[in-house]
Design a protein around this motif. Structure first.
Motif, PDB file in Angstrom:
ATOM      1  N   UNK A  24      -4.185   5.156 -16.683  1.00  0.00           N
ATOM      2  CA  UNK A  24      -5.629   5.442 -16.443  1.00  0.00           C
ATOM      3  C   UNK A  24      -5.769   6.069 -15.076  1.00  0.00           C
ATOM      4  N   UNK A  25      -4.499   6.444 -14.493  1.00  0.00           N
ATOM      5  CA  UNK A  25      -4.595   7.331 -13.129  1.00  0.00           C
ATOM      6  C   UNK A  25      -5.370   8.649 -13.375  1.00  0.00           C
ATOM      7  N   UNK A  26      -5.316   9.346 -14.343  1.00  0.00           N
ATOM      8  CA  UNK A  26      -6.010  10.526 -14.508  1.00  0.00           C
ATOM      9  C   UNK A  26      -7.772  10.492 -14.744  1.00  0.00           C
ATOM     10  N   UNK A  27      -8.104   9.307 -14.805  1.00  0.00           N
ATOM     11  CA  UNK A  27      -9.659   8.844 -15.311  1.00  0.00           C
ATOM     12  C   UNK A  27     -10.291   8.854 -13.880  1.00  0.00           C
ATOM     13  N   UNK A  28     -11.304   9.645 -13.747  1.00  0.00           N
ATOM     14  CA  UNK A  28     -12.037   9.722 -12.686  1.00  0.00           C
ATOM     15  C   UNK A  28     -12.684   8.271 -12.191  1.00  0.00           C
ATOM     16  N   UNK A  29     -12.808   8.027 -11.165  1.00  0.00           N
ATOM     17  CA  UNK A  29     -13.722   6.733 -10.487  1.00  0.00           C
ATOM     18  C   UNK A  29     -15.064   6.572 -10.999  1.00  0.00           C
ATOM     19  N   UNK A  30     -15.314   5.610 -11.589  1.00  0.00           N
ATOM     20  CA  UNK A  30     -16.548   5.219 -12.491  1.00  0.00           C
ATOM     21  C   UNK A  30     -16.743   5.826 -13.539  1.00  0.00           C
ATOM     22  N   UNK A  31     -15.668   6.324 -14.215  1.00  0.00           N
ATOM     23  CA  UNK A  31     -15.786   6.467 -15.614  1.00  0.00           C
ATOM     24  C   UNK A  31     -16.281   5.293 -16.573  1.00  0.00           C
ATOM     25  N   UNK A  32     -17.032   5.526 -17.784  1.00  0.00           N
ATOM     26  CA  UNK A  32     -17.439   4.671 -18.617  1.00  0.00           C
ATOM     27  C   UNK A  32     -16.497   4.301 -19.568  1.00  0.00           C
ATOM     28  N   UNK A  33     -16.843   3.650 -20.642  1.00  0.00           N
ATOM     29  CA  UNK A  33     -16.166   3.330 -21.472  1.00  0.00           C
ATOM     30  C   UNK A  33     -15.809   4.452 -22.545  1.00  0.00           C
ATOM     31  N   UNK A  34     -16.652   5.310 -22.769  1.00  0.00           N
ATOM     32  CA  UNK A  34     -16.700   6.334 -23.702  1.00  0.00           C
ATOM     33  C   UNK A  34     -15.559   7.360 -22.994  1.00  0.00           C
ATOM     34  N   UNK A  35     -15.631   7.658 -21.818  1.00  0.00           N
ATOM     35  CA  UNK A  35     -14.581   8.529 -21.112  1.00  0.00           C
ATOM     36  C   UNK A  35     -13.163   8.090 -21.145  1.00  0.00           C
ATOM     37  N   UNK A  36     -13.271   6.689 -20.869  1.00  0.00           N
ATOM     38  CA  UNK A  36     -11.996   5.926 -21.089  1.00  0.00           C
ATOM     39  C   UNK A  36     -11.095   6.082 -22.370  1.00  0.00           C
ATOM     40  N   UNK A  37     -12.214   5.750 -23.610  1.00  0.00           N
ATOM     41  CA  UNK A  37     -11.661   5.804 -24.768  1.00  0.00           C
ATOM     42  C   UNK A  37     -11.248   7.196 -25.294  1.00  0.00           C
ATOM     43  N   UNK A  38     -12.211   8.163 -24.721  1.00  0.00           N
ATOM     44  CA  UNK A  38     -11.526   9.449 -25.148  1.00  0.00           C
ATOM     45  C   UNK A  38     -10.052  10.025 -24.365  1.00  0.00           C
ATOM     46  N   UNK A  39     -10.111   9.505 -23.119  1.00  0.00           N
ATOM     47  CA  UNK A  39      -8.682   9.833 -22.682  1.00  0.00           C
ATOM     48  C   UNK A  39      -7.780   9.138 -23.244  1.00  0.00           C
ATOM     49  N   UNK A  40      -7.759   7.937 -23.509  1.00  0.00           N
ATOM     50  CA  UNK A  40      -6.558   7.249 -24.308  1.00  0.00           C
ATOM     51  C   UNK A  40      -6.392   7.715 -25.466  1.00  0.00           C
ATOM     52  N   UNK A  41      -7.572   8.385 -26.322  1.00  0.00           N
ATOM     53  CA  UNK A  41      -7.214   8.977 -27.691  1.00  0.00           C
ATOM     54  C   UNK A  41      -6.512  10.127 -27.405  1.00  0.00           C
TER      55      UNK A  41
END
Length: 46
Positions: A24-41
């Motif tokens: 999760x290090x590449x995810x911006x602070x305050x990202x929501x569920x959708x952004x996290x899901x897209x990043x993991x996908x």
């Protein structure tokens, strides 16, 4: 008179657990569920 269990919870000593959140290090602070899901996908596709 009713039968009831006594509720005397005892504190448990919990050791700090190590978290494996390096994915999760590449995810911006305050990202929501959708952004996290897209990043993991995207990571799964690689």
């Amino acid at each position: 008179m009713t039968d009831t269990a006594e509720c005397n919870p005892k504190p448990t000593e919990q050791k700090p657990t190590e978290r494996d959140d390096t994915h999760l290090t590449d995810i911006e602070e305050g990202a929501g569920c959708t952004e996290i899901w897209e990043h993991l996908a995207e990571k799964r596709e690689e």
